[in-house]
Design an enzyme around this catalytic site. Structure first.
Site, short mmCIF file in Angstrom:
data_model
loop_
_atom_site.label_atom_id
_atom_site.label_comp_id
_atom_site.label_asym_id
_atom_site.label_seq_id
_atom_site.Cartn_x
_atom_site.Cartn_y
_atom_site.Cartn_z
N ASP A 1 0.94 -1.15 -0.31
CA ASP A 1 0.09 -0.10 -0.09
C ASP A 1 0.50 1.32 -0.11
OD1 ASP A 1 -2.56 1.20 0.43
OD2 ASP A 1 -2.70 1.16 2.19
N GLY A 2 -0.22 2.78 -0.59
CA GLY A 2 0.86 3.44 -0.47
C GLY A 2 1.75 4.32 -1.69
N ASN A 3 1.45 3.70 -2.57
CA ASN A 3 2.13 3.85 -4.03
C ASN A 3 1.87 5.23 -4.94
OD1 ASN A 3 3.85 0.76 -4.40
ND2 ASN A 3 2.49 0.28 -5.46
N ARG B 1 -0.09 7.44 -3.49
CA ARG B 1 0.35 8.61 -1.70
C ARG B 1 2.33 9.34 -2.36
NH1 ARG B 1 -2.20 5.58 3.15
NH2 ARG B 1 -2.37 4.24 1.07
N TRP B 2 2.88 7.91 -2.01
CA TRP B 2 4.43 8.56 -2.76
C TRP B 2 5.17 9.41 -4.07
CZ3 TRP B 2 7.89 7.03 -5.77
CH2 TRP B 2 9.66 6.54 -5.85
N ARG C 1 1.25 9.36 -10.08
CA ARG C 1 0.59 8.27 -9.45
C ARG C 1 1.07 6.57 -10.35
NH1 ARG C 1 -3.50 7.20 -5.43
NH2 ARG C 1 -3.47 5.33 -6.45
N HIS D 1 3.35 3.00 -8.64
CA HIS D 1 3.70 1.57 -9.02
C HIS D 1 4.64 0.75 -9.46
CE1 HIS D 1 -1.08 2.37 -7.55
NE2 HIS D 1 -1.49 2.66 -8.14
N ARG E 1 -11.08 2.03 -9.10
CA ARG E 1 -9.63 3.13 -9.83
C ARG E 1 -10.28 3.82 -11.13
NH1 ARG E 1 -4.31 2.40 -6.39
NH2 ARG E 1 -5.41 1.15 -4.17
N LEU F 1 11.41 -20.67 -2.46
CA LEU F 1 10.50 -19.47 -2.06
C LEU F 1 9.06 -19.62 -2.46
CD1 LEU F 1 8.39 -16.85 -0.40
CD2 LEU F 1 10.11 -16.10 -1.86
N ARG G 1 -5.63 -1.46 8.41
CA ARG G 1 -6.54 -2.79 8.40
C ARG G 1 -5.77 -3.40 7.35
NH1 ARG G 1 -8.11 2.67 6.02
NH2 ARG G 1 -7.20 2.28 3.33
N SER H 1 -8.35 -4.33 4.95
CA SER H 1 -8.81 -4.41 3.60
C SER H 1 -9.09 -5.82 2.93
CB SER H 1 -7.72 -3.61 2.94
OG SER H 1 -7.22 -2.26 3.92
#
Length: 258
Positions: free
Chosen positions: A36-38, A40-41, A49, A53, A87, A147, A210, A212
């Site tokens: 989260d926060g791509n 806003r960054w 935006r 991303h 979006r 992994l 949260r 989400s």
């Protein structure tokens, strides 16, 4: 093993106390991350935006490499939720292209490093081209034993649980199972994460507190770790800090400490 990565990420000397605090025998088997926060960054830097991303995708590469290196068993990254379709169309198209580009640019490296790639979510609703790339990535890495990277795309936990209930209801209708024989394991086996351990640790950057609609069933006893840093600024050092904090917590799963 870790020194190989410390030399790559820089600043390891300043953070040496964090690495020394880690218990190699108690690395989480499964880590979940809400990336989260791509946007806003990017906006804080006066950039579109989309730029955030793209940086977020680069961050995921670093975290996958590092997680693999320190022995994390599974990493589940929330890439695109069922709610993200709300979006703007341009942003949705960009996110889908980033997922496509991520597969094009990283699958071979992940395969060479024994990473197994899986997708969680309603991938049947994605474009034909992206579905082909997803199938190719999963097939290419299917036999890898390192992994497990789960990319949650068009994923929503409520949708996942609803789907599991529908499958089990069909089995009851067809006489394959009796209602009284349904157990938690019956439900678990119909989730996208069947045969994987539940997450030990869930990490959410960007300051939001949260879940989400992410792994609601699986996170019943997961330890949560939050940071104000936006996802593009998330580093292997922060992952080490999260794991270190996790290792210092007491997990009782509803019981008492022995």
């Amino acid at each position: 093993m870790w020194k190989k990565w410390l030399s790559k990420i820089g600043g390891a000397e300043d953070k040496s106390h964090l690495y020394q605090a880690l218990d190699e025998k108690r690395i989480p088997k499964h880590i979940a991350i809400i990336m989260d926060g791509n946007g806003r960054w990017a906006q804080k830097r006066g950039m579109p935006r989309a730029f955030g991303h793209r940086e977020g995708a680069e961050t995921l590469k670093k975290i996958v490499r590092f997680s693999s290196d320190i022995g994390v068993g599974a990493l589940t990254a929330y890439a695109f939720s069922t709610e993200n379709w709300k979006r703007p169309t341009e942003e949705v198209h960009l996110l889908m292209k980033l997922i496509s580009d991520y597969l094009d640019g990283n699958i071979e490296e992940m395969h060479q490093n024994n990473v197994k790639v899986r997708f969680l979510g309603k991938t049947e609703e994605l474009s034909d081209m992206l579905r082909r790339k997803i199938e190719k990535a999963q097939t290419r890495t299917a036999n890898n034993t390192g992994l497990v990277l789960n990319l949650a795309v068009n994923y929503g936990a409520r949708t996942e649980i609803t789907r599991a209930v529908q499958i089990i209801a069909s089995q009851v209708r067809d006489g394959m199972i009796k209602p009284e024989d349904i157990t938690e394991n019956t439900i678990q086996q119909q989730l996208y994460t069947a045969n994987l351990p539940d997450p030990d640790l869930l990490i959410r950057p960007s300051g939001d507190l949260r879940i989400s609609n992410f792994l609601l069933w699986q996170c019943a006893y997961t330890e949560f770790w939050f940071t104000e840093e936006n996802w593009p600024d998330f580093t292997p050092e922060l992952l080490v800090q999260a794991i270190s904090d996790f290792q210092n917590r007491e997990r009782r799963f509803g019981g008492l400490k022995k």
